[in-house]
Design a protein around this motif. Structure first.
Motif, PDB file in Angstrom:
ATOM      1  N   GLY A  40       0.821  -1.219   0.000  1.00  0.00           N
ATOM      2  CA  GLY A  40       0.000   0.000   0.000  1.00  0.00           C
ATOM      3  C   GLY A  40       0.847   1.257   0.000  1.00  0.00           C
ATOM      4  N   GLY A  45       1.850   3.738   4.225  1.00  0.00           N
ATOM      5  CA  GLY A  45       2.981   3.011   3.660  1.00  0.00           C
ATOM      6  C   GLY A  45       4.144   3.937   3.359  1.00  0.00           C
ATOM      7  N   VAL A  64       4.737  -2.413  -2.559  1.00  0.00           N
ATOM      8  CA  VAL A  64       3.895  -2.840  -3.678  1.00  0.00           C
ATOM      9  C   VAL A  64       2.552  -2.145  -3.548  1.00  0.00           C
ATOM     10  CG1 VAL A  64       5.014  -5.054  -4.139  1.00  0.00           C
ATOM     11  CG2 VAL A  64       3.141  -4.967  -2.497  1.00  0.00           C
ATOM     12  N   GLY A  79      -8.085  16.993   2.826  1.00  0.00           N
ATOM     13  CA  GLY A  79      -6.892  17.813   3.009  1.00  0.00           C
ATOM     14  C   GLY A  79      -6.819  18.521   4.351  1.00  0.00           C
ATOM     15  N   TRP A  80      -7.464  17.932   5.353  1.00  0.00           N
ATOM     16  CA  TRP A  80      -7.315  18.467   6.708  1.00  0.00           C
ATOM     17  C   TRP A  80      -6.203  17.702   7.380  1.00  0.00           C
ATOM     18  CZ3 TRP A  80     -12.075  19.565  10.170  1.00  0.00           C
ATOM     19  CH2 TRP A  80     -13.032  20.306   9.478  1.00  0.00           C
ATOM     20  N   PRO A 217      -0.719  -5.664  -7.304  1.00  0.00           N
ATOM     21  CA  PRO A 217      -1.554  -6.004  -6.145  1.00  0.00           C
ATOM     22  C   PRO A 217      -0.948  -7.153  -5.343  1.00  0.00           C
ATOM     23  CG  PRO A 217      -2.526  -6.856  -8.179  1.00  0.00           C
ATOM     24  CD  PRO A 217      -1.343  -6.018  -8.581  1.00  0.00           C
ATOM     25  N   THR A 242      -2.984  -1.157   3.986  1.00  0.00           N
ATOM     26  CA  THR A 242      -4.027  -1.146   2.953  1.00  0.00           C
ATOM     27  C   THR A 242      -5.330  -0.503   3.425  1.00  0.00           C
ATOM     28  OG1 THR A 242      -4.445  -3.427   3.617  1.00  0.00           O
ATOM     29  CG2 THR A 242      -3.171  -3.103   1.608  1.00  0.00           C
ATOM     30  N   TYR A 294     -16.759  18.529   6.190  1.00  0.00           N
ATOM     31  CA  TYR A 294     -15.419  19.143   6.237  1.00  0.00           C
ATOM     32  C   TYR A 294     -15.166  19.931   4.955  1.00  0.00           C
ATOM     33  CZ  TYR A 294     -14.780  14.796   3.622  1.00  0.00           C
ATOM     34  OH  TYR A 294     -14.945  13.775   2.730  1.00  0.00           O
ATOM     35  N   GLY A 353     -14.468   8.223  -1.993  1.00  0.00           N
ATOM     36  CA  GLY A 353     -13.509   7.139  -1.753  1.00  0.00           C
ATOM     37  C   GLY A 353     -13.721   6.550  -0.383  1.00  0.00           C
ATOM     38  N   GLU A 382      -9.632  10.294  10.012  1.00  0.00           N
ATOM     39  CA  GLU A 382      -8.750  11.326  10.579  1.00  0.00           C
ATOM     40  C   GLU A 382      -7.311  10.841  10.422  1.00  0.00           C
ATOM     41  OE1 GLU A 382     -10.069  12.926  14.521  1.00  0.00           O
ATOM     42  OE2 GLU A 382     -11.880  11.795  14.065  1.00  0.00           O
ATOM     43  N   VAL A 384      -4.803  11.988   8.017  1.00  0.00           N
ATOM     44  CA  VAL A 384      -3.748  12.746   7.323  1.00  0.00           C
ATOM     45  C   VAL A 384      -2.570  13.007   8.266  1.00  0.00           C
ATOM     46  CG1 VAL A 384      -3.171  14.855   6.077  1.00  0.00           C
ATOM     47  CG2 VAL A 384      -5.366  13.748   5.661  1.00  0.00           C
TER      48      VAL A 384
HETATM   49  C1  FAD Z   1     -13.138  11.452   0.694  1.00  0.00           C
HETATM   50  C2  FAD Z   1     -12.247  11.344   1.907  1.00  0.00           C
HETATM   51  C3  FAD Z   1     -12.008  12.478   2.672  1.00  0.00           C
HETATM   52  C4  FAD Z   1     -11.155  12.407   3.783  1.00  0.00           C
HETATM   53  N1  FAD Z   1     -10.819  13.562   4.428  1.00  0.00           N
HETATM   54  C5  FAD Z   1      -9.885  13.520   5.405  1.00  0.00           C
HETATM   55  C6  FAD Z   1      -9.396  14.714   5.976  1.00  0.00           C
HETATM   56  O1  FAD Z   1      -9.736  15.816   5.544  1.00  0.00           O
HETATM   57  N2  FAD Z   1      -8.507  14.627   7.002  1.00  0.00           N
HETATM   58  C7  FAD Z   1      -8.060  13.414   7.469  1.00  0.00           C
HETATM   59  O2  FAD Z   1      -7.269  13.394   8.418  1.00  0.00           O
HETATM   60  N3  FAD Z   1      -8.450  12.265   6.894  1.00  0.00           N
HETATM   61  C8  FAD Z   1      -9.329  12.289   5.864  1.00  0.00           C
HETATM   62  N4  FAD Z   1      -9.694  11.135   5.239  1.00  0.00           N
HETATM   63  C9  FAD Z   1      -9.046   9.890   5.662  1.00  0.00           C
HETATM   64  C10 FAD Z   1      -7.592   9.798   5.191  1.00  0.00           C
HETATM   65  O3  FAD Z   1      -7.520  10.154   3.831  1.00  0.00           O
HETATM   66  C11 FAD Z   1      -7.088   8.390   5.420  1.00  0.00           C
HETATM   67  O4  FAD Z   1      -7.221   8.067   6.793  1.00  0.00           O
HETATM   68  C12 FAD Z   1      -5.623   8.198   5.025  1.00  0.00           C
HETATM   69  O5  FAD Z   1      -5.365   8.713   3.747  1.00  0.00           O
HETATM   70  C13 FAD Z   1      -5.296   6.720   5.068  1.00  0.00           C
HETATM   71  O6  FAD Z   1      -4.050   6.502   4.468  1.00  0.00           O
HETATM   72  P1  FAD Z   1      -3.596   5.019   4.194  1.00  0.00           P
HETATM   73  O7  FAD Z   1      -2.286   5.071   3.553  1.00  0.00           O
HETATM   74  O8  FAD Z   1      -3.675   4.235   5.470  1.00  0.00           O
HETATM   75  O9  FAD Z   1      -4.710   4.403   3.228  1.00  0.00           O
HETATM   76  P2  FAD Z   1      -4.942   4.679   1.661  1.00  0.00           P
HETATM   77  O10 FAD Z   1      -4.540   6.028   1.265  1.00  0.00           O
HETATM   78  O11 FAD Z   1      -6.331   4.237   1.339  1.00  0.00           O
HETATM   79  O12 FAD Z   1      -3.894   3.712   0.974  1.00  0.00           O
HETATM   80  C14 FAD Z   1      -4.067   2.323   0.879  1.00  0.00           C
HETATM   81  C15 FAD Z   1      -3.352   1.910  -0.417  1.00  0.00           C
HETATM   82  O13 FAD Z   1      -3.261   0.493  -0.450  1.00  0.00           O
HETATM   83  C16 FAD Z   1      -3.423   0.097  -1.792  1.00  0.00           C
HETATM   84  N5  FAD Z   1      -3.826  -1.307  -1.771  1.00  0.00           N
HETATM   85  C17 FAD Z   1      -4.977  -1.819  -1.333  1.00  0.00           C
HETATM   86  N6  FAD Z   1      -4.996  -3.153  -1.439  1.00  0.00           N
HETATM   87  C18 FAD Z   1      -3.796  -3.494  -1.956  1.00  0.00           C
HETATM   88  C19 FAD Z   1      -3.204  -4.735  -2.311  1.00  0.00           C
HETATM   89  N7  FAD Z   1      -3.846  -5.896  -2.149  1.00  0.00           N
HETATM   90  N8  FAD Z   1      -1.953  -4.737  -2.812  1.00  0.00           N
HETATM   91  C20 FAD Z   1      -1.268  -3.566  -2.981  1.00  0.00           C
HETATM   92  N9  FAD Z   1      -1.803  -2.356  -2.671  1.00  0.00           N
HETATM   93  C21 FAD Z   1      -3.039  -2.331  -2.162  1.00  0.00           C
HETATM   94  C22 FAD Z   1      -4.506   1.028  -2.319  1.00  0.00           C
HETATM   95  O14 FAD Z   1      -4.517   1.077  -3.738  1.00  0.00           O
HETATM   96  C23 FAD Z   1      -4.117   2.340  -1.665  1.00  0.00           C
HETATM   97  O15 FAD Z   1      -3.270   3.117  -2.486  1.00  0.00           O
HETATM   98  C24 FAD Z   1     -10.570  11.146   4.156  1.00  0.00           C
HETATM   99  C25 FAD Z   1     -10.829  10.012   3.393  1.00  0.00           C
HETATM  100  C26 FAD Z   1     -11.658  10.097   2.274  1.00  0.00           C
HETATM  101  C27 FAD Z   1     -11.904   8.867   1.451  1.00  0.00           C
END
Ligand code: FAD
Length: 461
Positions: A40, A45, A64, A79-80, A217, A242, A294, A353, A382, A384
């Motif tokens: 991820g 990641g 990956v 973007g908060w 993936p 992920t 938001y 999303g 929450e 970011v």
């Molecule tokens: C519309 C929206 C608005 C939001 N607004 C805010 C905000 O303003 N402030 C805030 O703090 N949080 C906000 N959030 C939440 C915040 O964006 C997330 O908590 C944060 O981005 C999570 O990051 P992450 O890397 O854990 O997950 P993600 O960014 O979802 O990354 C997971 C990654 O894993 C990859 N992946 C999945 N399965 C596999 C696999 N089997 N093999 C390889 N890769 C895989 C995916 O393609 C993805 O790129 C919001 C979320 C959304 C959807």
């Protein structure tokens, strides 16, 4: 079928306006051996990789990613960059854990600055502007709730520099919301361009020697091994980053519920409109309703605004949405209830999303050294700022480095499982319905029974 560059551009305003190419990096083509394999390339990641490579130059780290870096929530969010944590309120309320919870809270405040610091150091221009968050009381019940929140913060020792009450006129100086009964100003929040942060971080980790394999993936996560379509990545530690997409991995469907949040963005607004709206310091804004709303003023003078709240049976995930669906009309309507002047301006982008909700509504970071598996996430929207703290902490745990972070209550066991369907669907949808009806009643000026509010809060934390 693999998505194309143009399809990635169409994912959100942020993907459409991110600089540089969205052409996928080459996938993993054959078996490989590294020290740490990360699944991820969202913030979790990428931050984990960033701190691993910074703390131990020369370490072999490979990521990956099923699509491209920043494909998921990290490229599409509001973007908060906000110094709070889902479930933090419950931790702070528990007298036996208060001291640790306060340290965690301070670490989250620091994470907001750390994101800005690293972006400065790595020349990641993610439009970082620390203008704070104004939570406007748009109903009497909100005013009472926010004043109770402020009292609670004060009783825990947080002062005027952290958060303060804005009387009606001062609140209107910052956010000229149509309904304004005052507001709570929370200083620890920056507005950012989410995809610029994700894409910039990917380049920064590559500069430090991390390999990123896109459109790769993970088919299965096994102890010390990630299986992908064309090769296996063996590693001392495998990190699962992920979040809402975890259900795509075998045996993980009950790990994290994907809750969808929907956003719209206006066209760039003229100076005259900003006189009616405020947000001169790019403050982020919302109100304290249960189904979170938001908004932010972007660096190119749009408003990007969203609301949470769709769950699809079986933990279904949707990445693209028809622009005409009712969910977007509801988001637009809510935005216009803050600023009626926006009825005169076009909505140019609509997207949504999945964000990840663990069963106990609390993030967790940890390493199972015996199995060589590690995890971080569960941010409930929450993530970011929290993913910066989580990635930094996870890197320190993996490298067995002592720090104040590895003792924070963010470090914990893997997520408990959600109920099987149809119970999960009934529970999550029911909760959303209750939240929506309580919010609607309060906005209409009706009182809601405190007991129902308490049940809600105890369930969601
Ligand atoms: C519309 C929206 C608005 C939001 N607004 C805010 C905000 O303003 N402030 C805030 O703090 N949080 C906000 N959030 C939440 C915040 O964006 C997330 O908590 C944060 O981005 C999570 O990051 P992450 O890397 O854990 O997950 P993600 O960014 O979802 O990354 C997971 C990654 O894993 C990859 N992946 C999945 N399965 C596999 C696999 N089997 N093999 C390889 N890769 C895989 C995916 O393609 C993805 O790129 C919001 C979320 C959304 C959807």
């Amino acid at each position: 079928m693999a998505m194309t560059h143009d399809e990635y551009r169409g994912l959100s305003l942020w993907h459409a306006t991110a600089p540089g190419s969205l052409e996928p990096r080459p996938p993993l083509e054959r078996d490989a051996q590294v020290d740490v394999a990360i699944v991820g390339a969202g913030y979790t990641g990428l931050w984990t990789a960033y701190y691993l490579a910074s703390l131990e130059p020369g370490i072999r780290v490979a990521i990956v990613e099923a699509e491209i870096a920043g494909f998921g929530a990290s490229g599409r969010n509001g973007g908060w960059c906000l110094g709070t944590l889902a479930g933090g309120e419950t931790l702070l309320a528990d007298p036996t854990r208060r001291e640790a919870a306060e340290r965690l809270q301070r670490a989250l405040f620091d994470a907001v600055d750390e994101v800005g610091r690293v972006c400065g150091q790595e020349a990641i221009d993610c439009h970082y502007a620390k203008g704070g968050y104004v939570c406007v009381a748009t109903a009497e019940a909100h005013r009472e709730q926010l004043l109770r929140d402020l009292e609670r913060w004060r009783s825990l020792g947080f002062g005027e520099r952290d958060m303060r009450w804005l009387p009606q006129a001062e609140c209107a100086d910052r956010v000229r919301a149509k309904r304004n009964l005052g507001g709570l100003f929370f200083a620890h929040c920056a507005a950012i361009h989410p995809a610029r942060l994700a894409r910039g971080l990917a380049l920064a980790v590559e500069r430090r020697g991390v390999a990123i394999h896109e459109q790769t993936p993970a088919l299965a996560l096994e102890p010390r091994c990630v299986r992908t379509p064309r090769g296996s990545l063996r590693a001392d530690t495998v990190v699962c980053a992920t979040e809402a997409y975890s259900r795509t991995l075998p045996g993980q469907v009950r790990r994290i519920v994907p809750m969808h949040s929907m956003m719209v963005a206006t066209e760039p607004l003229p100076e005259a409109a900003w006189k009616e709206i405020g947000l001169a310091n790019r403050e982020t804004f919302g109100d304290p309703r249960r189904i979170v709303v938001y908004g932010q003023r972007t660096a190119d003078d749009r408003i990007a605004f969203g609301t949470r709240g769709s769950y699809f049976y079986g933990s279904g995930i949707r990445d693209r949405f028809e622009p005409g669906i009712a969910a977007f009309a509801r988001v637009q309507h809510t935005l216009e209830s803050f600023f009626p002047i926006l009825r005169d301006f076009a909505i140019t982008h609509r997207w949504g999303g999945p964000l990840g909700v663990p069963r106990n509504w609390r993030p967790s970071v940890g390493v199972d050294a015996r199995a060589g598996l590690a995890w971080a996430g569960g941010y409930v929207g929450e993530g970011v700022a929290a993913s910066n703290l989580a990635g930094r902490t996870l890197a320190e745990l993996i490298l067995a480095r002592e720090s104040e972070r590895v003792h924070l209550p963010l470090v914990g066991p893997p997520f408990p499982s959600w109920e099987p369907e149809p119970l999960r669907w009934i529970g999550v949808r029911g909760l959303l319905r209750i939240g929506q009806s309580l919010d609607a009643a309060e906005l209409a000026g009706r009182r809601t029974p405190r007991l129902r509010g308490a049940i809600w809060r105890s369930f969601v934390h």
